[in-house]
Design a protein around this motif. Structure first.
Motif, PDB file in Angstrom:
ATOM      1  N   SER A 189      -9.763   3.474  -2.441  1.00 24.12           N
ATOM      2  CA  SER A 189      -8.397   2.173  -1.733  1.00 24.12           C
ATOM      3  C   SER A 189      -9.646   0.386  -0.705  1.00 24.12           C
ATOM      4  CB  SER A 189      -8.331   2.191  -0.363  1.00 24.12           C
ATOM      5  OG  SER A 189      -7.009   3.484  -1.406  1.00 24.12           O
ATOM      6  N   GLU A 240       1.235  -1.435   0.136  1.00 26.51           N
ATOM      7  CA  GLU A 240       0.232   0.197   0.509  1.00 26.51           C
ATOM      8  C   GLU A 240       0.796   1.233  -0.098  1.00 26.51           C
ATOM      9  OE1 GLU A 240      -3.506   0.117   2.322  1.00 26.51           O
ATOM     10  OE2 GLU A 240      -4.484  -0.749   0.357  1.00 26.51           O
ATOM     11  N   HIS A 241       2.385   0.897   0.520  1.00 21.83           N
ATOM     12  CA  HIS A 241       2.539   2.270   0.401  1.00 21.83           C
ATOM     13  C   HIS A 241       4.062   2.763  -0.039  1.00 21.83           C
ATOM     14  CE1 HIS A 241      -0.340   3.507   4.391  1.00 21.83           C
ATOM     15  NE2 HIS A 241      -0.829   2.761   4.700  1.00 21.83           N
ATOM     16  N   ARG A 244      -3.400  -3.880  -5.505  1.00 24.97           N
ATOM     17  CA  ARG A 244      -4.432  -4.710  -4.689  1.00 24.97           C
ATOM     18  C   ARG A 244      -5.702  -4.158  -4.934  1.00 24.97           C
ATOM     19  NH1 ARG A 244      -5.671  -3.049   0.509  1.00 24.97           N
ATOM     20  NH2 ARG A 244      -6.656  -5.093   1.669  1.00 24.97           N
ATOM     21  N   ASN A 245      -5.747  -3.030  -5.614  1.00 24.51           N
ATOM     22  CA  ASN A 245      -7.226  -2.217  -5.115  1.00 24.51           C
ATOM     23  C   ASN A 245      -8.174  -2.638  -6.539  1.00 24.51           C
ATOM     24  OD1 ASN A 245      -7.271  -0.765  -3.502  1.00 24.51           O
ATOM     25  ND2 ASN A 245      -6.717   1.755  -4.350  1.00 24.51           N
ATOM     26  N   LYS A 296      -0.784   0.027  -4.248  1.00 21.94           N
ATOM     27  CA  LYS A 296      -2.218   0.448  -3.900  1.00 21.94           C
ATOM     28  C   LYS A 296      -3.009   0.156  -5.346  1.00 21.94           C
ATOM     29  CE  LYS A 296      -4.194   3.248  -0.758  1.00 21.94           C
ATOM     30  NZ  LYS A 296      -3.862   4.155   0.214  1.00 21.94           N
TER      31      LYS A 296
END
Ligand code: HEM
Lengths: 309, 309
Positions: free
Chosen positions: B100, A139-140, A149-150, A146
């Motif tokens: 998200s 995520e970071h 993953r989304n 991110k």
């Protein structure tokens, strides 16, 4: 060679002859470079103007692509990915309002999920220590992590919706009727596999949401008749929290490291392979059952031939 | 009216798919209904004039004169597939950039989530936990749903409506499916998502979630109402009630089906007819049991030492 040997006896004279001939030869070579190469270059450029004639091209594409009916058909039939399709189809079977395109969209989402899923696997370790941190890292820190993953998450949700809508339209158009009964059943199995894929993925971030969802979900397995320790007749058959079906699913009596690993393997290897096999059969049967069921001419009640009993 | 509470639920990232599912369902039901209506009108017209039926093309969206019956897959179908893939990708991209995927705290077995909800697509089953024991809601019901879907092609003997949308030719099967899909599945999911709050209690949309609210519901069992106390008598009583439901319900369903669906009734074999009746009655048993609970606070109907229904 024989001539060389004969000249060799004359000593000097022979050497002069050799020199002359080498000179002449070299001159010829140079001349050939001057005349042949430009000619070849010209030829090459001609070829480049039409790359479809090159050997590399023809070795890849097995037929021409100018717009003839034959080539349109070959474009589909001689392509391993497209030969799923027939060369020609019923004109209004392509109408969106009939199929809603939902089977195809489901399949496309499956491909998107495979692609993004493999990329996620590069960053994810299915262990209690690492799993949650890997998701944070994605995520970071991971570039586009991110987004990745989304996309995986939302494509999974979309796929569930698309399968339901696909089933809904197959039902509403009566497309499960003869001769498509079997393919409907293959579809039902695909529906179950789609839901299981989604469910096994839910645990993987190892956060509270997934943990409790899977805890709630697998707690029901305790109550399986005969095979669960809290289910009807489970106790009588010697089921305990340590040997019943829930234990088998989780690899333990609680949702923990083993459950995470099992979830991961089912999610990334087991179910995708099984689902792929069923999809192959599903698509094959769509063709074998005569293609898309309609839009077919309507039938009247007065025309039904009752089978003799 | 607590708008914030409402917004919090509706905008939770994992709830967005359900918020999206509702308009999608409305749109596709409209699309199906529109085509069914046109086809039904055509069917009615053809039924009244046999002469016309002989020559008619029998489609509500007929070919134009001069059109070919078949078209090439390349490009006519492939461009549709390509377009669909692009649109789905675009939607997915925008969705993934703007919203998200949820990530809660790391999993913690000592900190129970309240409410602990299953993934949204299983919320229908979780909602059933209110009315049924886990072995029914979590194991028997999913099995019956899967098997029930699988037998559909083999118990629907109506040859009409294969490959086109219609309502009038398949009222019973479409009605039953809509009831199961929309009321017993989608509606339960919506209740599970938007209505159920902490402690799985009922909170109207816009009602603030009160984590300390306790509801003292005094639930009774059906045998208690009749003053039955001994275990054996309870078990026998329950078996009689459940058996009676299937017998009496089966008789009513038989009387109705025979009258209003005489053709299907004639076509169905004994095995097909019994299977259909079993699934139909089991399906109707869900809302029946829910009503028993909601109106008379009845928890169990059938109590035995091994299982309760
Ligand atoms: C992973 C899930 C699935 C995939 C990828 C898939 C894919 C497809 C595709 C691409 C078609 C071609 C026509 C169309 O797009 O509508 C099709 C047709 C069909 N599907 Fe599926 N499907 C899936 C699940 C299901 C389910 C859940 C059912 C039913 C329970 C089902 C039953 C059928 C039937 C009966 C046909 C033939 C329809 C006709 O001829 O009109 N499939 N499927």
């Amino acid at each position: 060679m024989a001539e060389d040997n004969k000249n060799g006896k004359n000593g000097n004279g022979a050497r002069v002859g050799l020199l002359e001939r080498v000179k002449a030869g070299v001159k010829e070579d140079v001349q050939s470079l001057k005349t042949d190469m430009p000619a070849k270059a010209k030829e090459q450029i001609e070829h480049l103007k039409d790359p479809t004639k090159t050997q590399v091209y023809t070795s890849i594409f097995r037929h021409k692509h100018d717009d003839t009916p034959r080539n349109r058909a070959l474009g589909v039939l001689s392509n391993v990915f497209l030969h799923l399709h027939p060369a020609k189809i019923n004109r209004d079977a392509v109408r969106y309002s009939y199929t809603w395109g939902m089977g195809g969209i489901t399949f496309y989402l499956f491909i998107v999920l495979t692609f993004t899923g493999v990329l996620l696997m590069f960053y994810y370790h299915p262990s209690k220590v690492q799993a949650f941190r890997d998701v944070l890292y994605l995520e970071h820190d991971v570039p586009f992590g991110k987004l990745l993953r989304n996309m995986h998450r939302w494509a999974a949700h979309l796929m569930v919706i698309a399968v339901w809508l696909h089933m809904f339209r197959v039902f509403l158009t009566g497309s499960y009727k003869k001769p498509r009964e079997f393919n409907w059943n293959v579809g039902v199995i695909l529906l179950v596999l789609t839901l299981l894929l989604s469910f096994t993925g839910y645990l993987l971030p190892d956060d509270q949401l997934g943990f409790w969802a899977v805890t709630v979900g697998t707690n029901m397995a305790r109550a399986t008749p005969l095979l669960g320790h809290e289910g009807p007749f489970g106790h009588q058959l010697g089921m305990t929290p340590y040997n019943d079906i829930r234990f088998g699913l989780l690899g333990g009596s609680i949702v923990d490291a083993n459950a995470l690993l099992r979830s991961y393997i089912w999610h990334c290897i087991g179910i995708p392979i099984v689902a792929s096999i069923f999809m192959i059969v599903h698509f094959w049967r769509v063709r074998k059952d005569g293609g898309i069921s309609g839009p077919a001419p309507v039938m009247l009640a007065s025309e039904v031939k009752e089978p003799k009993k | 009216m607590d708008w914030r509470q409402l917004w919090e639920i509706a905008s939770a990232p994992d709830n967005i798919p359900i918020v999206g599912l509702i308009p999608l369902l409305i749109f596709y039901i409209y699309l199906a209904w529109k085509q069914a209506k046109a086809n039904d009108e055509l069917i009615a017209e053809l039924e009244t004039s046999p002469a016309m039926a002989k020559t008619h093309h029998r489609k509500s969206w007929p070919f134009r004169p001069g059109w070919q019956k078949e078209v090439h897959v390349w490009p006519f179908l492939l461009r549709m597939e390509f377009l669909a893939a692009i649109i789905v990708s675009a939607i997915l991209m925008v969705w993934s950039i703007t919203l998200s995927a949820p990530l809660e705290e790391p999993s913690n077995p000592n900190l129970t989530m309240n409410p602990a909800k299953a993934p949204w697509y299983f919320l229908g089953l979780q909602e059933m936990l209110v009315y049924f024991d886990p072995w029914i809601a979590g194991v028997v019901m999913p099995t019956l749903i899967i098997v029930g879907l699988m037998v559909i092609p083999y118990i629907d003997t109506n040859p009409l409506g294969s490959g086109y949308y219609t309502w009038k030719q398949r009222k019973f099967s479409i009605g039953t499916f809509l009831f199961g899909f929309l009321f017993l599945w989608v509606a339960m999911i919506i209740i599970g998502t938007f209505i159920r709050g902490p402690g799985w209690q009922w909170f109207w949309p816009g009602q603030t979630w009160d984590h300390n609210r306790l509801i003292y519901e005094v639930n009774r069992d059906l045998p208690d109402i009749f003053g039955i106390t001994s275990n054996l008598a309870k078990a026998i009583f329950g078996a009689v009630v459940v058996g009676g439901y299937y017998l009496a319900g089966g008789f009513i369903a038989h009387a109705l089906f025979r009258r209003y669906n005489p053709k299907d009734y004639q076509r169905l074999s004994l095995l097909q007819y019994s299977i259909m009746m079993f699934f139909l009655l089991t399906m109707v048993a869900l809302p029946a049991k829910m009503l028993l609970r909601l109106l008379w606070h009845i928890k169990y109907v059938w109590i035995t030492p091994w299982f309760n229904v």
